[in-house]
Design a protein around this motif. Structure first.
Motif, PDB file in Angstrom:
ATOM      1  N   ALA A   8       0.806  -1.221   0.000  1.00  0.00           N
ATOM      2  CA  ALA A   8       0.000   0.000   0.000  1.00  0.00           C
ATOM      3  C   ALA A   8       0.836   1.266   0.000  1.00  0.00           C
ATOM      4  O   ALA A   8       0.304   2.358  -0.240  1.00  0.00           O
ATOM      5  CB  ALA A   8      -0.942   0.001   1.203  1.00  0.00           C
ATOM      6  N   ASN A   9       2.157   1.162   0.241  1.00  0.00           N
ATOM      7  CA  ASN A   9       2.958   2.382   0.172  1.00  0.00           C
ATOM      8  C   ASN A   9       3.052   2.905  -1.260  1.00  0.00           C
ATOM      9  O   ASN A   9       3.502   4.029  -1.481  1.00  0.00           O
ATOM     10  CB  ASN A   9       4.340   2.192   0.801  1.00  0.00           C
ATOM     11  N   GLY A  10       2.624   2.106  -2.225  1.00  0.00           N
ATOM     12  CA  GLY A  10       2.558   2.571  -3.602  1.00  0.00           C
ATOM     13  C   GLY A  10       1.235   3.202  -3.970  1.00  0.00           C
ATOM     14  O   GLY A  10       1.004   3.543  -5.138  1.00  0.00           O
ATOM     15  N   LEU A  11       0.351   3.375  -2.986  1.00  0.00           N
ATOM     16  CA  LEU A  11      -0.963   3.995  -3.218  1.00  0.00           C
ATOM     17  C   LEU A  11      -1.234   5.073  -2.175  1.00  0.00           C
ATOM     18  O   LEU A  11      -2.346   5.257  -1.705  1.00  0.00           O
ATOM     19  CB  LEU A  11      -2.079   2.936  -3.173  1.00  0.00           C
ATOM     20  N   ARG A  12      -0.184   5.798  -1.817  1.00  0.00           N
ATOM     21  CA  ARG A  12      -0.310   6.798  -0.748  1.00  0.00           C
ATOM     22  C   ARG A  12      -1.146   8.005  -1.154  1.00  0.00           C
ATOM     23  O   ARG A  12      -1.517   8.811  -0.303  1.00  0.00           O
ATOM     24  CB  ARG A  12       1.077   7.259  -0.302  1.00  0.00           C
ATOM     25  N   SER A  13      -1.440   8.123  -2.436  1.00  0.00           N
ATOM     26  CA  SER A  13      -2.207   9.287  -2.886  1.00  0.00           C
ATOM     27  C   SER A  13      -3.707   9.112  -2.663  1.00  0.00           C
ATOM     28  O   SER A  13      -4.471  10.046  -2.915  1.00  0.00           O
ATOM     29  CB  SER A  13      -1.932   9.544  -4.377  1.00  0.00           C
ATOM     30  N   VAL A  14      -4.140   7.944  -2.194  1.00  0.00           N
ATOM     31  CA  VAL A  14      -5.567   7.707  -1.946  1.00  0.00           C
ATOM     32  C   VAL A  14      -5.742   7.167  -0.532  1.00  0.00           C
ATOM     33  O   VAL A  14      -4.798   6.610   0.053  1.00  0.00           O
ATOM     34  CB  VAL A  14      -6.164   6.715  -2.970  1.00  0.00           C
ATOM     35  N   PRO A  15      -6.935   7.300   0.057  1.00  0.00           N
ATOM     36  CA  PRO A  15      -7.177   6.739   1.391  1.00  0.00           C
ATOM     37  C   PRO A  15      -6.984   5.226   1.393  1.00  0.00           C
ATOM     38  O   PRO A  15      -7.078   4.569   0.350  1.00  0.00           O
ATOM     39  CB  PRO A  15      -8.644   7.116   1.669  1.00  0.00           C
ATOM     40  N   VAL A  16      -6.743   4.664   2.570  1.00  0.00           N
ATOM     41  CA  VAL A  16      -6.406   3.247   2.644  1.00  0.00           C
ATOM     42  C   VAL A  16      -7.542   2.362   2.141  1.00  0.00           C
ATOM     43  O   VAL A  16      -7.297   1.316   1.515  1.00  0.00           O
ATOM     44  CB  VAL A  16      -5.979   2.869   4.074  1.00  0.00           C
TER      45      VAL A  16
END
Length: 278
Positions: A8-16
């Motif tokens: 998930a550190n590759g999707l930090r631009s969106v909420p979890v």
């Protein structure tokens, strides 16, 4: 069957919860959660947050296979500091506290594994002191485990940067609560024979992070964009009976995570199928 995960550190631009949805929609069976203020802030994450995240995982039909506790700037502006081998007792205590928080969060979420790293040995710290402090910290963390497994991730430039170093520690502690989180790209950067390193270390491995690497430059590339022989890698893993997840880690591709998600899983599946057919 190829068991895929995405960090998930590759999707930090969106909420979890959006990250969970995106990973599931791309066809992954699991997500590797990560300590980041945007997703899981270890100092504020509470029962309501855990309920929302657990509900999202159930709704989208994937599992959280691991929690990455190595975020680079949670404790200070200096990346990865303080660490388990920080020169000051206070610094080491802060890192131990952070990893303990990660263990507690993982237990609340039902995540089976957390990964973490040793930290960088500063010039004023001797190898003997670093080794002693690391082992002291590991002892306390292992004692804190409650149904969650610790997995050390070797990192280029860190005190523990190779699989062999991590496995030597794991063998010394000789407990199922302490394992290895291999990172295939890191092996390529650090090891002369990265595939042999993978093979030697699988017996102690609970999760494998994957990314591609060009040459031996530590820059995470989308699988297929570098020089790693994924077909040979998967063949080794299959021959040795590895049954864990392969978790794609592309923190530096968060600006276009949709393409990174889709391209990664397509290429990995292609290479896995080729290794199976060979």
């Amino acid at each position: 069957m190829l068991k895929t995960s995405y960090n998930a550190n590759g999707l930090r631009s969106v909420p979890v919860t959006e990250a969970v949805r995106a990973v599931a929609d791309a066809g992954y069976q699991a997500i590797e959660l990560s300590l980041h203020p945007q997703h899981i802030d270890p100092f504020t994450f509470g029962p309501a947050d855990a309920d929302r995240l657990s509900s999202a995982l159930e709704r989208y039909g994937i599992v959280a296979c691991c929690l990455a506790a190595g975020a680079d700037n949670l404790l200070s502006a200096e990346r990865f500091e303080p660490s388990l081998i920080h020169p000051t007792r206070e610094g080491r205590e802060r890192r131990i506290d952070l990893v303990k928080r990660a263990l507690d969060i993982a237990a609340d979420l039902g995540v089976p594994v957390i990964n973490f790293a040793s930290g960088i040995r500063k010039p004023e710290v001797s190898e003997q002191d670093a080794d002693r402090w690391l082992r002291e910290g590991l002892t306390r963390l292992i004692d804190h485990c409650d149904g969650v497994v610790l997995a050390m991730e070797p990192e280029p430039g860190f005190f523990v940067e190779s699989n062999d170093q991590a496995v030597a520690l794991i063998d010394d502690f000789a407990t199922p609560r302490f394992t290895l989180a291999q990172d295939l790209g890191h092996c390529r950067v650090v090891e002369e024979d990265y595939l042999a390193s993978v093979a030697r270390s699988l017996r102690a491995t609970s999760v494998i992070q994957v990314e591609d690497i060009k040459g031996r430059h530590h820059h995470h590339e989308i699988p297929g964009d570098g020089d790693i022989d994924f077909r040979a890698f998967f063949r080794i893993c299959r021959e040795q009976g590895y049954e864990g997840y392969y978790s794609v880690e592309l923190y530096n591709h968060s600006d276009d995570f949709d393409a990174a998600l889709k391209r990664s899983i397509a290429y990995l599946q292609e290479q896995y199928d080729a290794a199976t057919a060979a």
